[in-house]
Enzyme design. Structure first.
Site, PDB file in Angstrom:
ATOM      1  N   ASP A 178       3.967   2.834  -5.483  1.00  0.00           N
ATOM      2  CA  ASP A 178       3.665   4.160  -4.914  1.00  0.00           C
ATOM      3  C   ASP A 178       3.808   5.280  -5.942  1.00  0.00           C
ATOM      4  O   ASP A 178       4.169   6.408  -5.596  1.00  0.00           O
ATOM      5  CB  ASP A 178       4.571   4.461  -3.691  1.00  0.00           C
ATOM      6  CG  ASP A 178       4.520   3.343  -2.685  1.00  0.00           C
ATOM      7  OD1 ASP A 178       3.417   2.854  -2.406  1.00  0.00           O
ATOM      8  OD2 ASP A 178       5.594   2.943  -2.188  1.00  0.00           O
ATOM      9  N   LYS A 209      -0.813   5.493  -8.614  1.00  0.00           N
ATOM     10  CA  LYS A 209      -1.750   4.817  -9.532  1.00  0.00           C
ATOM     11  C   LYS A 209      -3.193   4.976  -9.072  1.00  0.00           C
ATOM     12  O   LYS A 209      -4.095   5.082  -9.880  1.00  0.00           O
ATOM     13  CB  LYS A 209      -1.409   3.320  -9.630  1.00  0.00           C
ATOM     14  CG  LYS A 209      -0.052   3.032 -10.223  1.00  0.00           C
ATOM     15  CD  LYS A 209       0.229   1.552 -10.297  1.00  0.00           C
ATOM     16  CE  LYS A 209       0.425   0.890  -8.964  1.00  0.00           C
ATOM     17  NZ  LYS A 209       1.594   1.320  -8.192  1.00  0.00           N
ATOM     18  N   LYS A 234      -4.743   7.430  -7.695  1.00  0.00           N
ATOM     19  CA  LYS A 234      -5.349   8.677  -8.154  1.00  0.00           C
ATOM     20  C   LYS A 234      -5.616   8.644  -9.663  1.00  0.00           C
ATOM     21  O   LYS A 234      -6.660   9.092 -10.129  1.00  0.00           O
ATOM     22  CB  LYS A 234      -4.414   9.850  -7.827  1.00  0.00           C
ATOM     23  CG  LYS A 234      -4.965  11.093  -8.428  1.00  0.00           C
ATOM     24  CD  LYS A 234      -4.273  12.343  -8.095  1.00  0.00           C
ATOM     25  CE  LYS A 234      -4.956  13.420  -8.912  1.00  0.00           C
ATOM     26  NZ  LYS A 234      -4.420  14.724  -8.688  1.00  0.00           N
ATOM     27  N   ALA A 254      -0.612  -3.732  -1.145  1.00  0.00           N
ATOM     28  CA  ALA A 254      -0.825  -2.505  -1.913  1.00  0.00           C
ATOM     29  C   ALA A 254      -1.522  -1.458  -1.051  1.00  0.00           C
ATOM     30  O   ALA A 254      -2.212  -1.784  -0.096  1.00  0.00           O
ATOM     31  CB  ALA A 254      -1.691  -2.804  -3.130  1.00  0.00           C
ATOM     32  N   GLY A 255      -1.321  -0.219  -1.412  1.00  0.00           N
ATOM     33  CA  GLY A 255      -2.032   0.844  -0.720  1.00  0.00           C
ATOM     34  C   GLY A 255      -2.325   1.929  -1.734  1.00  0.00           C
ATOM     35  O   GLY A 255      -1.415   2.573  -2.226  1.00  0.00           O
ATOM     36  N   HIS A 256      -3.582   2.056  -2.110  1.00  0.00           N
ATOM     37  CA  HIS A 256      -3.946   3.092  -3.074  1.00  0.00           C
ATOM     38  C   HIS A 256      -4.700   4.193  -2.358  1.00  0.00           C
ATOM     39  O   HIS A 256      -5.703   3.945  -1.711  1.00  0.00           O
ATOM     40  CB  HIS A 256      -4.811   2.499  -4.192  1.00  0.00           C
ATOM     41  CG  HIS A 256      -4.022   1.655  -5.152  1.00  0.00           C
ATOM     42  ND1 HIS A 256      -4.587   0.913  -6.148  1.00  0.00           N
ATOM     43  CD2 HIS A 256      -2.696   1.456  -5.255  1.00  0.00           C
ATOM     44  CE1 HIS A 256      -3.634   0.297  -6.833  1.00  0.00           C
ATOM     45  NE2 HIS A 256      -2.484   0.607  -6.298  1.00  0.00           N
ATOM     46  N   THR A 302       6.012  -5.920   3.458  1.00  0.00           N
ATOM     47  CA  THR A 302       4.945  -5.204   4.152  1.00  0.00           C
ATOM     48  C   THR A 302       4.358  -6.054   5.291  1.00  0.00           C
ATOM     49  O   THR A 302       3.473  -5.603   5.995  1.00  0.00           O
ATOM     50  CB  THR A 302       3.808  -4.855   3.174  1.00  0.00           C
ATOM     51  OG1 THR A 302       3.300  -6.076   2.623  1.00  0.00           O
ATOM     52  CG2 THR A 302       4.290  -3.953   2.056  1.00  0.00           C
ATOM     53  N   GLN A 316       1.788  -2.388  -6.843  1.00  0.00           N
ATOM     54  CA  GLN A 316       3.262  -2.276  -6.769  1.00  0.00           C
ATOM     55  C   GLN A 316       3.791  -1.676  -8.078  1.00  0.00           C
ATOM     56  O   GLN A 316       3.063  -0.956  -8.737  1.00  0.00           O
ATOM     57  CB  GLN A 316       3.917  -3.637  -6.458  1.00  0.00           C
ATOM     58  CG  GLN A 316       3.642  -4.137  -5.047  1.00  0.00           C
ATOM     59  CD  GLN A 316       2.353  -4.906  -4.916  1.00  0.00           C
ATOM     60  OE1 GLN A 316       2.084  -5.788  -5.694  1.00  0.00           O
ATOM     61  NE2 GLN A 316       1.557  -4.583  -3.911  1.00  0.00           N
ATOM     62  N   THR A 375       1.598   3.825   2.688  1.00  0.00           N
ATOM     63  CA  THR A 375       0.162   3.770   2.968  1.00  0.00           C
ATOM     64  C   THR A 375      -0.162   2.526   3.796  1.00  0.00           C
ATOM     65  O   THR A 375      -1.049   2.533   4.641  1.00  0.00           O
ATOM     66  CB  THR A 375      -0.629   3.664   1.636  1.00  0.00           C
ATOM     67  OG1 THR A 375      -0.106   4.617   0.736  1.00  0.00           O
ATOM     68  CG2 THR A 375      -2.104   3.911   1.823  1.00  0.00           C
ATOM     69  N   THR A 376       0.566   1.457   3.550  1.00  0.00           N
ATOM     70  CA  THR A 376       0.275   0.191   4.211  1.00  0.00           C
ATOM     71  C   THR A 376       1.014   0.057   5.538  1.00  0.00           C
ATOM     72  O   THR A 376       0.460  -0.419   6.512  1.00  0.00           O
ATOM     73  CB  THR A 376       0.647  -0.982   3.256  1.00  0.00           C
ATOM     74  OG1 THR A 376      -0.095  -0.797   2.061  1.00  0.00           O
ATOM     75  CG2 THR A 376       0.312  -2.335   3.859  1.00  0.00           C
ATOM     76  N   ASP A 412       4.193  18.553  -8.558  1.00  0.00           N
ATOM     77  CA  ASP A 412       4.196  19.682  -7.611  1.00  0.00           C
ATOM     78  C   ASP A 412       5.223  19.508  -6.494  1.00  0.00           C
ATOM     79  O   ASP A 412       5.732  20.491  -5.956  1.00  0.00           O
ATOM     80  CB  ASP A 412       2.795  19.849  -6.987  1.00  0.00           C
ATOM     81  CG  ASP A 412       2.290  18.559  -6.378  1.00  0.00           C
ATOM     82  OD1 ASP A 412       2.266  17.541  -7.098  1.00  0.00           O
ATOM     83  OD2 ASP A 412       1.955  18.539  -5.186  1.00  0.00           O
TER      84      ASP A 412
HETATM   85  P1  IMP Z   1       5.774  -7.774   0.013  1.00  0.00           P
HETATM   86  O1  IMP Z   1       5.032  -7.482  -1.255  1.00  0.00           O
HETATM   87  O2  IMP Z   1       5.008  -7.399   1.229  1.00  0.00           O
HETATM   88  O3  IMP Z   1       6.267  -9.186   0.054  1.00  0.00           O
HETATM   89  O4  IMP Z   1       7.091  -6.851   0.028  1.00  0.00           O
HETATM   90  C1  IMP Z   1       8.163  -7.037  -0.895  1.00  0.00           C
HETATM   91  C2  IMP Z   1       8.769  -5.708  -1.293  1.00  0.00           C
HETATM   92  O5  IMP Z   1       7.824  -4.968  -2.063  1.00  0.00           O
HETATM   93  C3  IMP Z   1       9.125  -4.803  -0.115  1.00  0.00           C
HETATM   94  O6  IMP Z   1      10.262  -4.031  -0.472  1.00  0.00           O
HETATM   95  C4  IMP Z   1       7.921  -3.876   0.018  1.00  0.00           C
HETATM   96  O7  IMP Z   1       8.239  -2.648   0.617  1.00  0.00           O
HETATM   97  C5  IMP Z   1       7.553  -3.709  -1.452  1.00  0.00           C
HETATM   98  N1  IMP Z   1       6.130  -3.422  -1.658  1.00  0.00           N
HETATM   99  C6  IMP Z   1       5.095  -4.272  -1.585  1.00  0.00           C
HETATM  100  N2  IMP Z   1       3.946  -3.655  -1.862  1.00  0.00           N
HETATM  101  C7  IMP Z   1       4.250  -2.388  -2.151  1.00  0.00           C
HETATM  102  C8  IMP Z   1       3.486  -1.249  -2.575  1.00  0.00           C
HETATM  103  O8  IMP Z   1       2.263  -1.308  -2.769  1.00  0.00           O
HETATM  104  N3  IMP Z   1       4.181  -0.101  -2.768  1.00  0.00           N
HETATM  105  C9  IMP Z   1       5.524  -0.024  -2.620  1.00  0.00           C
HETATM  106  N4  IMP Z   1       6.283  -1.043  -2.240  1.00  0.00           N
HETATM  107  C10 IMP Z   1       5.648  -2.224  -2.012  1.00  0.00           C
END
Ligand code: IMP
Length: 376
Positions: free
Chosen positions: A13, A16, A18, A39-41, A121, A177, A252-253, A286
């Site tokens: 988070d 990336k 942007k 992931a959530g972009h 997630t 991540q 985001t996810t 900001d």
């Molecule tokens: P998983 O990837 O869903 O197995 O989650 C494992 C850990 O990674 C958890 O703490 C999630 O919150 C974190 N995580 C997974 N994907 C993201 C992401 O894109 N951004 C931030 N944290 C993430």
């Protein structure tokens, strides 16, 4: 640019999406090498928000995008994402999906939904990678006939990307991540199930290490973490809440509130080493505007002993106390130059990390929010 890797230097988070969207204008291809729908972009273009989970955000700029063998792909969610992009008028013809990427099934998601320890997630990421390593997983090539909507995109991504490298194309390799969520180098076991660091760009796309030209690290101006695990600079007070609200720090996810805290240079120095970072881009500066003072963690203390290295293992990290250096806050960061206090903050980060800061982002929108530092 030719082959540039972009990774998050914190817990994901970092913004990336942007940065990649911004850099994509000079790229021919944007490719992903690990992770999946966890992931959530987020990319905001002309006030329209795009939230992408599996497809690299370069698609929004009309670039060719690739989903590498190192990913775990949820085909149903991918079809939904493609349909959403189509409805938004985005050209989706230039997507390539690796035959060798692993599949996330409903059973994987069901299993992941029972997690109570890590705070995943729940997208089935861990169970899918578990099956991959246990050599009983399903790959895209095994299920492609069941998903005619994506069949036309499925191909040998490794040979395609290597051909593009040989042709001198500009390629961005987009990490998902962040470094501290890496299964080997992160705060194990509170990590994701893939290698998030730059080295995995080679494995997850089938590229030789000699082909990588540059590694860019994305750093959020403060730290956030979603899910469980140690977080030395976490703020459980009104400043943390203020950062959460102002920075819209909700997943985001999953929509979960993100834990917020000060910037941690011990962690960032470690991330720099592990990834071989060449330059840094700072996001969300900001969000810190309007605070009287801003703190940066410059060392840790364990049992009253000062340490400057990042300790291995979640247990030890949970014991450290941050040692802070305090900076004066600033009112506002608008326009194309930063107030002195904000510049001091950015230069301090650059000096401490011995890395040039090439870009500072001061708002969510695409064009008018990026400052290129002349002498960063
Ligand atoms: P998983 O990837 O869903 O197995 O989650 C494992 C850990 O990674 C958890 O703490 C999630 O919150 C974190 N995580 C997974 N994907 C993201 C992401 O894109 N951004 C931030 N944290 C993430």
């Amino acid at each position: 640019m030719p082959c540039t890797v972009i990774v998050g230097m914190q817990f994901g988070d970092e913004g990336k999406g942007k940065i990649i969207d911004f850099l994509a204008k000079d790229a021919d291809i944007v490719a992903r090498f690990q992770g999946g729908a966890n992931a959530g972009h987020t990319v905001v273009v002309d006030s329209k928000t795009f939230k992408l989970h599996q497809i690299p955000s370069g698609i929004i700029s009309g670039k060719e995008v690739m989903l590498g063998n190192g990913m775990v792909i949820d085909p149903k969610a991918l079809i939904e994402e493609i349909n959403f992009l189509k409805q938004s008028g985005i050209d989706v013809d230039k997507i390539s999906i690796s035959e060798a990427a692993h599949v996330v099934t409903d059973a994987h998601k069901e299993l992941d939904s029972k997690d109570t320890k890590i705070g995943t997630t729940r997208k089935g990421i861990g169970p899918s990678y578990t099956d991959k390593v246990a050599r009983r997983g399903l790959r895209i090539i095994d299920v492609v006939d069941d998903y005619p909507e994506i069949k036309k995109y499925v191909t040998d991504v490794s040979s395609k990307i290597n051909q593009a490298i040989d042709e001198g194309k500009n390629i961005l390799l987009e990490g998902a991540q962040g470094t501290l969520l890496d299964v080997d180098h992160g705060t194990y076991p509170f990590v994701t199930s893939s290698n998030t660091v730059a080295g995995n760009a080679c494995i997850g796309l089938g590229i030789g290490p000699t082909k990588i030209n540059k590694v860019i690290g994305v750093v959020k101006a403060y730290t956030t973490r979603v899910g469980e695990g140690p977080f030395p600079t976490e703020l459980k007070d009104e400043i943390g809440e203020r950062i959460r609200q102002k920075g819209n720090e909700f997943g985001t996810t999953t929509g979960r509130p993100r834990r917020c805290g000060w910037l941690d240079l011990v962690m960032l120095k470690y991330a720099k080493t592990i990834n071989g970072i060449d330059e840094i881009m700072i996001t969300k500066l900001d969000v810190l505007s309007g605070l009287d003072e801003i703190k940066v963690c410059v060392a840790y203390e364990i049992d009253k002993n000062r340490i400057e290295h990042f300790p291995l293992g979640a247990k030890k990290l949970a014991m450290v106390k941050p040692v802070y250096q305090t900076f004066e806050g600033w009112e506002n960061v608008e326009g194309k130059s930063l107030p002195k206090e904000a510049r001091d903050y950015v230069y301090f980060i650059s000096k401490e990390l011995k890395s040039p800061v090439k870009l500072v982002s001061i708002g969510p929108d695409r064009e008018d929010t990026i400052i290129l530092l002349q002498n960063g």
